[in-house]
Design an enzyme around this catalytic site. Structure first.
Site, PDB file in Angstrom:
ATOM      1  N   THR A 162      62.943  40.220  86.329  1.00  0.00           N
ATOM      2  CA  THR A 162      62.378  39.918  87.651  1.00  0.00           C
ATOM      3  C   THR A 162      63.333  40.340  88.770  1.00  0.00           C
ATOM      4  O   THR A 162      64.549  40.234  88.633  1.00  0.00           O
ATOM      5  CB  THR A 162      62.103  38.403  87.745  1.00  0.00           C
ATOM      6  OG1 THR A 162      61.264  38.025  86.662  1.00  0.00           O
ATOM      7  CG2 THR A 162      61.436  38.034  89.057  1.00  0.00           C
ATOM      8  N   GLU A 163      62.737  40.805  89.870  1.00  0.00           N
ATOM      9  CA  GLU A 163      63.520  41.181  91.049  1.00  0.00           C
ATOM     10  C   GLU A 163      62.971  40.432  92.260  1.00  0.00           C
ATOM     11  O   GLU A 163      61.856  39.887  92.189  1.00  0.00           O
ATOM     12  CB  GLU A 163      63.414  42.696  91.268  1.00  0.00           C
ATOM     13  CG  GLU A 163      63.951  43.469  90.073  1.00  0.00           C
ATOM     14  CD  GLU A 163      63.862  44.982  90.232  1.00  0.00           C
ATOM     15  OE1 GLU A 163      63.242  45.458  91.224  1.00  0.00           O
ATOM     16  OE2 GLU A 163      64.413  45.674  89.372  1.00  0.00           O
ATOM     17  N   THR A 200      67.541  33.092  84.208  1.00  0.00           N
ATOM     18  CA  THR A 200      67.979  31.927  83.427  1.00  0.00           C
ATOM     19  C   THR A 200      69.294  32.241  82.716  1.00  0.00           C
ATOM     20  O   THR A 200      69.468  33.351  82.192  1.00  0.00           O
ATOM     21  CB  THR A 200      66.898  31.568  82.387  1.00  0.00           C
ATOM     22  OG1 THR A 200      65.698  31.279  83.083  1.00  0.00           O
ATOM     23  CG2 THR A 200      67.305  30.359  81.553  1.00  0.00           C
ATOM     24  N   GLN A 253      51.200   8.652  85.849  1.00  0.00           N
ATOM     25  CA  GLN A 253      50.184   7.685  86.281  1.00  0.00           C
ATOM     26  C   GLN A 253      50.300   6.384  85.481  1.00  0.00           C
ATOM     27  O   GLN A 253      50.168   5.289  86.032  1.00  0.00           O
ATOM     28  CB  GLN A 253      48.778   8.305  86.109  1.00  0.00           C
ATOM     29  CG  GLN A 253      47.679   7.568  86.842  1.00  0.00           C
ATOM     30  CD  GLN A 253      47.813   7.686  88.366  1.00  0.00           C
ATOM     31  OE1 GLN A 253      48.466   8.592  88.869  1.00  0.00           O
ATOM     32  NE2 GLN A 253      47.215   6.754  89.084  1.00  0.00           N
ATOM     33  N   GLY A 306      54.204   3.193  90.009  1.00  0.00           N
ATOM     34  CA  GLY A 306      55.269   3.507  90.974  1.00  0.00           C
ATOM     35  C   GLY A 306      56.594   3.822  90.307  1.00  0.00           C
ATOM     36  O   GLY A 306      57.384   4.629  90.819  1.00  0.00           O
ATOM     37  N   GLU A 363      57.686  33.750  82.457  1.00  0.00           N
ATOM     38  CA  GLU A 363      57.236  34.538  81.282  1.00  0.00           C
ATOM     39  C   GLU A 363      55.757  34.878  81.404  1.00  0.00           C
ATOM     40  O   GLU A 363      55.009  34.867  80.424  1.00  0.00           O
ATOM     41  CB  GLU A 363      57.571  33.814  79.977  1.00  0.00           C
ATOM     42  CG  GLU A 363      59.073  33.595  79.874  1.00  0.00           C
ATOM     43  CD  GLU A 363      59.631  33.617  78.477  1.00  0.00           C
ATOM     44  OE1 GLU A 363      58.954  34.126  77.564  1.00  0.00           O
ATOM     45  OE2 GLU A 363      60.768  33.146  78.317  1.00  0.00           O
ATOM     46  N   SER A 386      50.112  31.730  84.712  1.00  0.00           N
ATOM     47  CA  SER A 386      48.817  31.442  84.062  1.00  0.00           C
ATOM     48  C   SER A 386      47.787  32.517  84.412  1.00  0.00           C
ATOM     49  O   SER A 386      46.975  32.904  83.563  1.00  0.00           O
ATOM     50  CB  SER A 386      48.300  30.066  84.496  1.00  0.00           C
ATOM     51  OG  SER A 386      49.084  29.052  83.903  1.00  0.00           O
TER      52      SER A 386
HETATM   53  P1  FAD Z   1      54.360  36.783  91.935  1.00  0.00           P
HETATM   54  O1  FAD Z   1      54.268  37.839  90.914  1.00  0.00           O
HETATM   55  O2  FAD Z   1      54.671  37.175  93.338  1.00  0.00           O
HETATM   56  O3  FAD Z   1      53.029  35.915  91.906  1.00  0.00           O
HETATM   57  C1  FAD Z   1      52.665  35.026  92.969  1.00  0.00           C
HETATM   58  C2  FAD Z   1      51.265  34.491  92.645  1.00  0.00           C
HETATM   59  O4  FAD Z   1      50.329  35.574  92.610  1.00  0.00           O
HETATM   60  C3  FAD Z   1      51.182  33.807  91.273  1.00  0.00           C
HETATM   61  O5  FAD Z   1      50.287  32.732  91.342  1.00  0.00           O
HETATM   62  C4  FAD Z   1      50.600  34.897  90.393  1.00  0.00           C
HETATM   63  O6  FAD Z   1      49.897  34.376  89.261  1.00  0.00           O
HETATM   64  C5  FAD Z   1      49.645  35.587  91.366  1.00  0.00           C
HETATM   65  N1  FAD Z   1      49.373  36.976  90.978  1.00  0.00           N
HETATM   66  C6  FAD Z   1      50.229  38.026  90.942  1.00  0.00           C
HETATM   67  N2  FAD Z   1      49.596  39.128  90.521  1.00  0.00           N
HETATM   68  C7  FAD Z   1      48.317  38.764  90.251  1.00  0.00           C
HETATM   69  C8  FAD Z   1      47.177  39.449  89.770  1.00  0.00           C
HETATM   70  N3  FAD Z   1      47.204  40.744  89.451  1.00  0.00           N
HETATM   71  N4  FAD Z   1      46.008  38.758  89.644  1.00  0.00           N
HETATM   72  C9  FAD Z   1      45.957  37.437  89.936  1.00  0.00           C
HETATM   73  N5  FAD Z   1      47.015  36.729  90.394  1.00  0.00           N
HETATM   74  C10 FAD Z   1      48.182  37.389  90.539  1.00  0.00           C
HETATM   75  N6  FAD Z   1      62.648  36.259  85.218  1.00  0.00           N
HETATM   76  C11 FAD Z   1      63.470  36.984  84.419  1.00  0.00           C
HETATM   77  O7  FAD Z   1      63.403  38.222  84.408  1.00  0.00           O
HETATM   78  N7  FAD Z   1      64.367  36.377  83.605  1.00  0.00           N
HETATM   79  C12 FAD Z   1      64.517  35.033  83.562  1.00  0.00           C
HETATM   80  O8  FAD Z   1      65.357  34.520  82.807  1.00  0.00           O
HETATM   81  C13 FAD Z   1      63.698  34.220  84.409  1.00  0.00           C
HETATM   82  N8  FAD Z   1      63.849  32.868  84.463  1.00  0.00           N
HETATM   83  C14 FAD Z   1      63.168  32.145  85.421  1.00  0.00           C
HETATM   84  C15 FAD Z   1      63.483  30.794  85.610  1.00  0.00           C
HETATM   85  C16 FAD Z   1      62.859  30.080  86.631  1.00  0.00           C
HETATM   86  C17 FAD Z   1      63.223  28.642  86.839  1.00  0.00           C
HETATM   87  C18 FAD Z   1      61.873  30.700  87.446  1.00  0.00           C
HETATM   88  C19 FAD Z   1      61.183  29.950  88.552  1.00  0.00           C
HETATM   89  C20 FAD Z   1      61.568  32.017  87.245  1.00  0.00           C
HETATM   90  C21 FAD Z   1      62.211  32.768  86.256  1.00  0.00           C
HETATM   91  N9  FAD Z   1      61.965  34.140  86.091  1.00  0.00           N
HETATM   92  C22 FAD Z   1      62.760  34.891  85.259  1.00  0.00           C
HETATM   93  C23 FAD Z   1      61.003  34.816  86.944  1.00  0.00           C
HETATM   94  C24 FAD Z   1      59.560  34.563  86.551  1.00  0.00           C
HETATM   95  O9  FAD Z   1      59.255  35.216  85.348  1.00  0.00           O
HETATM   96  C25 FAD Z   1      58.683  35.013  87.732  1.00  0.00           C
HETATM   97  O10 FAD Z   1      58.865  34.045  88.756  1.00  0.00           O
HETATM   98  C26 FAD Z   1      57.224  35.171  87.347  1.00  0.00           C
HETATM   99  O11 FAD Z   1      57.045  36.284  86.518  1.00  0.00           O
HETATM  100  C27 FAD Z   1      56.306  35.324  88.565  1.00  0.00           C
HETATM  101  O12 FAD Z   1      56.796  36.291  89.447  1.00  0.00           O
HETATM  102  P2  FAD Z   1      56.923  35.937  91.004  1.00  0.00           P
HETATM  103  O13 FAD Z   1      57.669  34.652  91.106  1.00  0.00           O
HETATM  104  O14 FAD Z   1      57.507  37.114  91.689  1.00  0.00           O
HETATM  105  O15 FAD Z   1      55.449  35.669  91.488  1.00  0.00           O
END
Ligand code: FAD
Length: 383
Positions: free
Chosen positions: A126-127, A158, A336, A340, A363, A366
């Site tokens: 991820t970036e 992570t 729930q 409280g 990963e 949904s």
């Molecule tokens: P976005 O891709 O910007 O999505 C935003 C919203 O738009 C979401 O609801 C998504 O479902 C929706 N959306 C996007 N595209 C579509 C589509 N085509 N159709 C319908 N809906 C869409 N990444 C790593 O590489 N390595 C790690 O170890 C790692 N660990 C993590 C640990 C934590 C605590 C967190 C929060 C994230 C981690 N991640 C890691 C990143 C994680 O995998 C991403 O946050 C995730 O893939 C979603 O990307 P985004 O946050 O950029 O959301």
């Protein structure tokens, strides 16, 4: 699929349960408040062979099947998702990728240490500007003689600040899509790599999540994992199995919700008797129980498919989608039941809900799981 555990699987499940009860559960709330689990837990996981599950013994792994991996992951998720995530990433995404795709030299260099818990791995896909659409990542690796020079930023990684090695994905080709992506193993102390821990997370507070900045990070060409241009396949195959691991962790959360809700409902009295005797409280508890069972069966089905050499990608998405949404529902229902007191961090429900919430995001969110399942069923990509 035989749902009865073999004696070996039952033994590893009991080992993991005892370990989690003794070494994790008593500390989980304090680690959450301190925003760091005790680093010593990694070596303990390694000493029991948990960080080497499914990795061949000749590379320091402990062998074992994917059921055992799922059972251990569930028990750790039941105790503390922050600890479970360390294993899911260091073993599930990094060591298993090296075992599946790495050169002999990469396997000999990294696997014994990762499996022993002497080194920790992180997975840099991820970036800041690229999450769900990972094929369009922008980090670059430029060839320079016998080396590659990597520039770019990775987000939400992570184990980021704890890691000894980062499996990082970078663009080596001119192609803008997945074909231009390659994978590299970068030792975390390589000059030009800086790491910043991200604080203020809703959940998984005990886990080190970081931003990694690569500025002119030079690695030998031998650091490339799999052939040039195959990096996206490395990432996707890791995540396909990784989703089973997240699903197993979610089963653990859901089971912890059930345990806590049943216990509390038996102790808490209102209107002159335990709230366990109220039909609407029993509804909350039975809803949790149904989710636990369904999520567990879907997760075990993935392990079964892997063990029998059957396709498992869609089953993995189904399990991850259901189990992650179920974990959030279960934690909300458990809270729930606690009334409280569920809102106060002396009780477990709040942390379970905070930790569960990220499971529907990472990963593959949904929404992305639904698109993967839809594509598999219809043959049409609707991303
Ligand atoms: P976005 O891709 O910007 O999505 C935003 C919203 O738009 C979401 O609801 C998504 O479902 C929706 N959306 C996007 N595209 C579509 C589509 N085509 N159709 C319908 N809906 C869409 N990444 C790593 O590489 N390595 C790690 O170890 C790692 N660990 C993590 C640990 C934590 C605590 C967190 C929060 C994230 C981690 N991640 C890691 C990143 C994680 O995998 C991403 O946050 C995730 O893939 C979603 O990307 P985004 O946050 O950029 O959301």
């Amino acid at each position: 699929m035989d749902l009865a555990l073999s004696p070996e699987q039952a033994a590893v499940q009991q080992l993991a349960r005892d370990f989690a009860e003794r070494e994790v559960v008593p500390h989980a709330a304090a680690w959450d408040r301190a925003e760091s689990v005790d680093r010593g837990i990694v070596k303990k996981l390694g000493a029991l062979g948990f960080l080497g599950l499914t990795v061949p013994e000749e590379y320091g792994g402990s062998g074992g099947d994917h059921f055992s991996y799922v059972l251990v992951t569930e028990e750790l998720g039941r105790a503390d998702s922050a600890v479970r995530g360390i294993l899911s990433v260091s073993l599930g995404l990094v060591a298993k990728s090296i075992a599946a795709w790495g050169s002999e030299e990469q396997k000999r260099t990294w696997l014994p240490r990762l499996c022993a818990g002497e080194a920790v791995g992180s997975f840099g896909l991820t970036e800041p500007g690229v999450g769900s659409d990972a094929a369009h990542l922008t980090t670059r690796a430029r060839r320079d003689g016998d080396a590659y020079v990597i520039d770019g930023t990775k987000m939400f990684i992570t184990n980021g600040t704890w890691a000894d090695v980062v499996l990082v994905f970078a663009r080596t080709g001119a192609d803008p899509g997945h074909k231009g992506v390659s994978a590299f193993l970068v030792p975390a102390d390589t000059p030009g790599l800086t790491r910043r821990e991200i604080h203020g997370k809703l959940g998984l507070r005990g886990q080190a999540t970081a931003e990694l900045v690569f500025e002119g990070v030079r690695v030998p060409a031998s650091a490339m994992v799999a052939p040039e241009g195959k990096g996206f396949s490395v990432a996707m195959s890791a995540l396909t199995k990784g989703r089973m691991s997240v699903a197993a962790g979610c089963v653990g959360i859901a089971q912890a919700c059930l345990d806590a809700a049943v216990r509390y409902a038996g102790e808490r009295e209102q209107f002159g008797s335990p709230i366990a005797g109220r039909q609407l409280v029993q509804e909350l508890i039975s809803d949790i129980a149904v989710d636990v069972s369904a999520a567990r069966l879907l997760t075990w089905r993935v392990a079964d498919h892997i063990e029998r050499g059957l396709p498992f990608a869609t089953e993995s998405s189904v399990a991850k989608l259901f189990a992650s949404e179920a974990a959030v529902r279960c934690a909300n229902n458990a809270l729930q039941v606690f009334g409280g007191y569920g809102y106060i961090d002396e009780y477990p429900a709040g942390k379970l809900l905070r930790d569960a919430r990220v499971m529907t995001l990472y990963e593959g969110t949904s929404q992305i799981q639904k698109l993967l399942i839809g594509r598999a069923l219809t043959g049409v990509a609707a991303f």
